[in-house]
Structure formats: C-alpha cells, structure tokens
Motif scaffolding. Sequence first.
Motif, short mmCIF file in Angstrom:
data_model
loop_
_atom_site.label_atom_id
_atom_site.label_comp_id
_atom_site.label_asym_id
_atom_site.label_seq_id
_atom_site.Cartn_x
_atom_site.Cartn_y
_atom_site.Cartn_z
N UNK A 137 0.83 -1.20 0.00
CA UNK A 137 0.00 0.00 0.00
C UNK A 137 0.86 1.25 0.00
N UNK A 138 0.60 2.14 -0.94
CA UNK A 138 1.37 3.36 -1.11
C UNK A 138 0.45 4.55 -0.84
N UNK A 139 0.95 5.53 -0.09
CA UNK A 139 0.15 6.71 0.25
C UNK A 139 0.89 7.98 -0.13
N UNK A 140 0.14 9.01 -0.48
CA UNK A 140 0.73 10.30 -0.80
C UNK A 140 -0.36 11.36 -0.78
N UNK A 141 0.04 12.62 -0.66
CA UNK A 141 -0.91 13.73 -0.66
C UNK A 141 -1.36 14.04 -2.09
N UNK A 142 -2.65 14.35 -2.27
CA UNK A 142 -3.18 14.82 -3.54
C UNK A 142 -4.05 16.05 -3.28
N UNK A 152 6.14 6.34 20.48
CA UNK A 152 5.94 5.60 19.24
C UNK A 152 6.78 4.33 19.23
N UNK A 153 6.55 3.52 18.22
CA UNK A 153 7.32 2.28 18.07
C UNK A 153 8.60 2.60 17.31
N UNK A 154 9.63 2.97 18.04
CA UNK A 154 10.86 3.45 17.41
C UNK A 154 11.82 2.32 17.05
N UNK A 155 11.56 1.09 17.49
CA UNK A 155 12.45 -0.02 17.14
C UNK A 155 11.73 -1.16 16.43
N UNK A 156 10.48 -0.92 16.01
CA UNK A 156 9.72 -1.89 15.22
C UNK A 156 9.56 -3.23 15.93
N UNK A 157 9.31 -3.17 17.26
CA UNK A 157 9.09 -4.41 18.00
C UNK A 157 7.62 -4.62 18.34
N UNK A 158 6.75 -3.75 17.78
CA UNK A 158 5.33 -3.89 18.01
C UNK A 158 4.84 -3.22 19.28
N UNK A 159 5.72 -2.60 20.04
CA UNK A 159 5.36 -1.92 21.28
C UNK A 159 5.87 -0.49 21.24
N UNK A 176 9.19 7.49 6.47
CA UNK A 176 9.72 6.73 5.34
C UNK A 176 9.07 5.35 5.19
N UNK A 177 8.05 5.08 6.02
CA UNK A 177 7.22 3.89 5.88
C UNK A 177 8.02 2.58 5.91
N UNK A 178 9.00 2.50 6.81
CA UNK A 178 9.76 1.26 6.93
C UNK A 178 9.41 0.49 8.19
#
Length: 597
Positions: free
Chosen positions: A175-180, A273-280, A323-325
């Motif tokens: 899924x890709x998102x952007x402003x329009x 926020x989830x700053x290390x991508x561990x789901x928490x 950056x959606x990573x």
Amino acid sequence: MNRIRFMNNIKWYVAVVLIVLILAGGLAYGAVVEAGTHSAISGLKNSVLSYFNPSSGTVAGVGDSSVTIQLNNESTSRKGMRFDVFRKGAPFHHPITGELIGYSEDNIGTIEVMQEASADGEYDGKIIKGDIKAGDTVRITSSKIKLAFFQDRKADWALSEAFFQSLKESGRFELLESYVSDYEPDVLTGKAGELGAGAVLMFSTPIRDQRMFLNVKLYWSDNATMLMELEDVVSQSTVERLKTEDEFISSSLTNLDPWASYRIEDGILIAMGDVDNNGTKELVISDGQDIRIYTLKEELQEVWMIKGKAEEQHLSIDILDMNKNGMDEIFVTSLVNGDTSSAEISDSIQPLNKKRSKLRSYIIEYGPSGYRKISASMPYFFRVIGNTLLMQKFASGKIFSGEVYEGEWKDGSYIPAKPVKLPVEANIYGFTFIDWRNNGESGLITFDDDGYLTFYDHMGHSVWKSKKSFGKFDLSFRESTQSISKPVRKWSVRGRLITVKTKRGQEVLVVRRVPFASKVPGLGITGAEVYSLWWDGNEMDSNLVLSEVSGSITDYWVDKGKLFLIAKGSIISFVKNAATGELEKGGMLYYFNFDLK
C-alpha cells in the motif's frame, strides 16, 4: 529507578464509580455486540481482493482488438481484471553441461477481461497493449500488488484505518500513500503512476439519509478508467466500537491521583511511538540535550540513551514513520546558540546570539547498530500533528516568520513540500487542527506567546479567544535590535496542543500551568490542570479533566486512553528541600490511565 504509586483508596473508588457511570451513560457499548460488525469492511476487502486473485491461463484466440483467454482449472476471473501477457523467450542452458534448463519469458502486453463469469473458464477480453498472439501465457502475479491508497479528507478516520489495516493484513498489497490536491480520477491515477502503483483505491464514507456508507472505487493507473465501485452501509455500532478503540475518555476526574508516577533522570520533552519496530510503543524523553528511550510495561525501564552536545538545546521532539519502513523516526528540533550558559530551559528568557545561533535539527532512526542520525544539520523547526510532519525554516531575527510546510519523504530525503495555510498569529508550535463534529469542517486553534488561545473556523475567521491565559511557556528567546521603538524581539516555543477523540467528535486537550506558590527565579515551581475544549458552534465548552497535578509541566503526550505528563519538579520536593537550599534535580513522569473500559 524508583517507582511511586499513588493509590488513595477513596479517590480511586470514586474515580472508578464515575467511570462506570459515564460508560453506562453511553461512552461504551453494552455487553451484547451485534454479530458481524465488521461485515461491511470485510466484504469490501474481499471484493477488492477478488480483482487481484492470482490466476493463469493461455490466449485462445485474437481479433482486431479483442482476445479470448482460457484460464487454468482453479483460476477464475471477473470483468475488469487485468492479466499480464507473456511469450516464450530465448532458451537457457546449464553453463557446464549445456543441458536445456528452460526458456525465459518476455512480458509483451496486457489484456482486460470484459465478462463477469464463465462456466468453462473461457473469457472474452480486450487488448490494452502489446502484440498479443494465440498461445501466449496470461497471468496475474502472486507477488504483492502495488496499490495506491487514498482517502477522502472527510472520511471517518476509524473506518478508514480499519479498512486500510484489513487490506494490509491480507498480505496481498504493497500500500502506497501520498498527498493529492483533489480526488479527480486523473489526479489520483497521475500520483499513482509517480508512485509506481498499477492500481488506485479511493476510500470515502458518505452520509445519505442519516446513514453512513463505505465507498470504495478502484481505478487502473494508466488511463483513469474505473475498474469498480462498491458501497455498503455500515452499522452505527461498528462506527462507535471502532472509535471507542482510539477514544480518549474526556471525563471530569478532578483530583485523581496518577495511575503511576516515575522519577526520571531528567526530562522536559516527550513523545511516544514504536521506534524499534518491536510492536510496542516506547517513550522518548529529552532533557534538552540528551535523549533517553524507555519501555513501560510493569515498570519504566530505560533501554537507550542518545548523548547530545553541550551547546545544543532541544526545542521539540516528535515521532512519525515518514519513510514507511515500520520504525518511527525521532524528529529533534535543536538550536545551537553558541552560549552553553543558556542551554537550560527555565522560566527566564534566554539570550539569542544573532551571529552564532543556528538551527541544527536532526532525525534519528533505529538500525542494526542502534540509534543513529539519518539526517543532520537541518535548518528546520519540526512538529508532528496527527500523521503529518510540519517543517518551518529558521532565520535568525525572523524566527517563526517563514512559511510552514508539510514535510515529505522523497528520494531518501526529508523535504518541505506543500505549504500549510496558517493565520498570521500562528507558527509551527502551539496549534492543532480540529474538526469538532467530524463533519469535514476543520478549523485551527492556537496559542499566542502569552498563553491565550484563539480558535479559527474552517473559513479562517477568528471566532473565539480565551479570557484567561493558560500560562506562559518555559522556553523563550530574546534578541537585541537596532530599533529604538522595539529594542528587543522575543519568541516563545509554544506548548503542545493535541486533538483527541471523544463521544462528541473531536476535542482539544490543553495543559494550564497554575502557580501553587511564589515562584523562585529559574525554578518555576507550578502545578497544572488539564482541560478538554469543545466548540458547540457558539461557545467554547471547557471541561476540567485533571486538577492539582504537581510540578512544572513542560510537555505531555496522549496515546489513546493514556495521558503522560513531564514535570521538572514538584511542589512537594520543593518544600522538602527549600529550607536547606538544596533543590532536587531530575524530573517526574506522571501516567494517567483513562482507558478503564
């Protein structure tokens, strides 16, 4: 790390009783939830998936611009589906034995199915592109499909998020998102083409006859042709239940002791926020120079410390996965003043060195070797509102005077993109967008430098200003000028405002600094009250959420039903140590849990 729990039984039971009464009054749902509350969302998701079902077959016949395909036994199709067409290419052999291994395939075109169903697996279609011949292979890949996802700005956020997540969790799409700027098909498909997406999905929640509908439109990116439009009515219970999952309960629980409080090394700024991508989600706290990252489960635990420079002063920290990573970046607005003596936040005004003061903001992200700066020395103030990064360029002598932009992640860089129209009195700090009734009429509420609030409606008209100040801000700067009439310029880093969901729509959460005793210069011992504001169309309804919060509150954060407050010190610690002249260092993190449904 010491943890302090406030468990005053009488207050606690009163608070619980109040919450139970509030929930019984309509903020939560009954014990019985109707079956199939997700049926509309699930049904639309399955319909979308059906247009991208992995299938294969062969070209049975070709006309002038028409084609007939024969699908394999387990493959099905429907009108509007598109197949890539492949032709046998050059043979390839084993490099040593020379044995024939197979043949390459050349992608030579695209066809679109023109009938909805077939009893024998044979479908009529048209040629979209390519020189198609009988015997060619047709296929819809089993790999992830790049799908550009857009939602109407007036769409119900909770439903949109639930639908987006259902598509994401299917594993079928990237899924890709952007402003329009608008939602015309040619605009959507043009942006999708820039993103490299083959198809476009437009999501909205129109209201007709006092009922809400889920509406989904699919387009192919190459010609803005609508592939399908699906719509289904959504039950009110579905809407309410989804909203309640994210809703901050704005209830009058005055004098409520914190769910917990923690003494921290030091802290003036907070984000989560989830700053290390561990789901928490982790808590990220800055003391103005150093950044500490904490986990909060049963106890608050420091897991990482990012050392700053002595000459820098953090003005704000925010968190967002731009950056959606999958990992939230940490956006740090950092001022290098060239004068380490002014590098502490206090109630005094800091001198701003015109020649040496520079903004050296940076962005931190977690990687294999830990946290690192992925972008540095950026001359921008940062602020995140909702899912949008805002950027404003710094100029000494003209602080906060430049245009504010929506930030964009593009080609590996964070850049200012679309300008944000703000009232003259607003700057990048101390404001938030607000749609009081969720009816698509988004206004703006902002602080001024003296702590007064002003609300601007969706037309940009100033319609309300607070009669009392919510307190001046901890960090201000002054700069000497050559002007006789105005020898000193002053700027304040205005406090945070957060939009939260409630039963009435959207409300604004604001912290008011309240003096408890005569201030000691440089210490700023105060207490705080937390208010929720809601505009009824004529008057501003001010609801006291919390009172008698001890300490000088410098920042706060809301995560669903949880409120976190950062305090520089408390009136208790001040009184305890004032007689000896030793003022206790460090700070406090207060945690209030309203999510008691």
